[in-house]
Design an enzyme around this catalytic site. Structure first.
Site, short mmCIF file in Angstrom:
data_model
loop_
_atom_site.label_atom_id
_atom_site.label_comp_id
_atom_site.label_asym_id
_atom_site.label_seq_id
_atom_site.Cartn_x
_atom_site.Cartn_y
_atom_site.Cartn_z
N ASP A 1 0.81 -1.17 -0.04
CA ASP A 1 -0.07 0.19 0.13
C ASP A 1 0.80 1.32 0.04
OD1 ASP A 1 -1.77 2.03 0.34
OD2 ASP A 1 -2.92 1.10 1.94
N ILE B 1 -0.50 9.25 8.44
CA ILE B 1 -1.17 8.39 9.30
C ILE B 1 -0.80 7.03 8.90
CG2 ILE B 1 -3.13 9.75 9.50
CD1 ILE B 1 -4.67 8.22 7.37
N HIS C 1 0.43 8.23 3.83
CA HIS C 1 1.04 7.22 4.87
C HIS C 1 2.85 7.61 5.03
CE1 HIS C 1 -2.37 5.20 5.26
NE2 HIS C 1 -2.38 4.86 3.90
N GLY D 1 -4.86 1.77 7.44
CA GLY D 1 -5.93 1.17 8.31
C GLY D 1 -5.68 -0.51 8.66
#
Length: 285
Positions: free
Chosen positions: A187, A207, A192, A210
């Protein structure tokens, strides 16, 4: 979103061989091995008698960003990952080749100004045997696609946690560079890693993925309920409620209820719930 095109989309199957290195890299990305003296972590990051971590099924044979196809007219910029679940029919095995096949389960329209929810399923089968190994389901909140109409699909009702103090709490720290490691499992979304991209998406710093938080929640369940034996985890699912920042500690609150594990998770430093409506089923042996 054009509902009939989304519901009738045909996604090609994908073959994916998971090497020992792939398994180790995924495990490192969700923080396993931070205690190099812990043999229960070492089993996932050392090639001697290596085991694949069960939540790795979410990144195997990933279909890519098919929602960006122009003919679907999805406002994918406003897409949020809503829910994630796995059902493990057999343990993942390092060195095996898996085939991922996909289908859109349905769309639930919440209203013109309320967005819609898209439900997707991936089936992972062992290429050598044809056996079903894992079923992976996901939901995506399409904030910009309200008013598109609903399909006939009826999602399972939410599973709220009990209204009492948790039976157990497992706290797992994340490293400041955890997103930089986890992204190497596939990902590469720049929010990120790139502070400028994260800021443009409304975050004051990059961040955590998830699905990295999903893997950390799976770690908590294996630790508390399975004696860290990945074969004992049968299913796990949750809802993403708030983002996690690398370096935070994820406190997973566990309830043992009616033969099932229910859980939520909180970013301890901010006292904010980041995972909600979690559930898991495990075998006793």
């Amino acid at each position: 979103m054009i509902l009939n095109k989304v519901m009738n989309i045909e996604l090609p199957s994908i073959e994916h061989t998971i090497s020992e290195k792939d398994c180790i890299l995924y495990a490192l990305g969700i923080g396993l091995g931070m205690d190099p003296m812990d043999p229960k972590q070492l089993q996932f990051v050392y090639e001697h008698d290596l085991k694949a971590f069960p939540s790795q099924s979410v990144v195997i044979a990933h279909p890519g960003a098919w929602v960006t196809r122009p003919e679907l007219e999805i406002n994918w910029i406003k897409l949020l990952h809503g829910e994630q679940a796995i059902t493990q029919h057999q343990p993942l095995l390092p060195g095996s080749t898996y085939v991922g096949t996909y289908k859109v389960l349905g769309v639930v329209d919440k209203g013109e100004d309320k967005g819609s929810i898209l439900y997707q399923e991936k089936a992972l089968t062992d290429k050598a045997t044809g056996d079903l190994v894992s079923t992976v389901t996901s939901s995506y909140f399409m904030r910009g696609d309200g008013g598109c109409g609903s399909s006939e699909y009826q999602p399972e009702p939410a599973r709220p946690v009990p209204e009492r103090a948790p039976d157990d709490v497992v706290s797992i720290p994340t490293a400041l560079n955890s997103a930089l490691v986890y992204r190497l499992s596939g990902d590469y979304n720049p929010i990120h890693v790139d502070p400028a991209k994260a800021a443009s998406a409304g975050f004051d710093r990059p961040i955590l993925h998830g699905l990295c938080s999903f893997g950390i929640a799976t770690r908590a369940i294996l630790h508390a309920c399975c004696d860290n034996d990945p074969a004992r985890l049968k299913s796990l699912g949750l809802r993403f409620s708030k983002p996690v920042y690398p370096g935070e500690t994820i406190a997973v609150n566990l309830w043992y209820e009616d033969g099932e594990v229910r859980f939520t998770a909180t970013a301890k430093e901010r006292d904010i719930r980041v995972l909600d409506q979690g559930f898991a089923t495990v075998s006793q042996t």
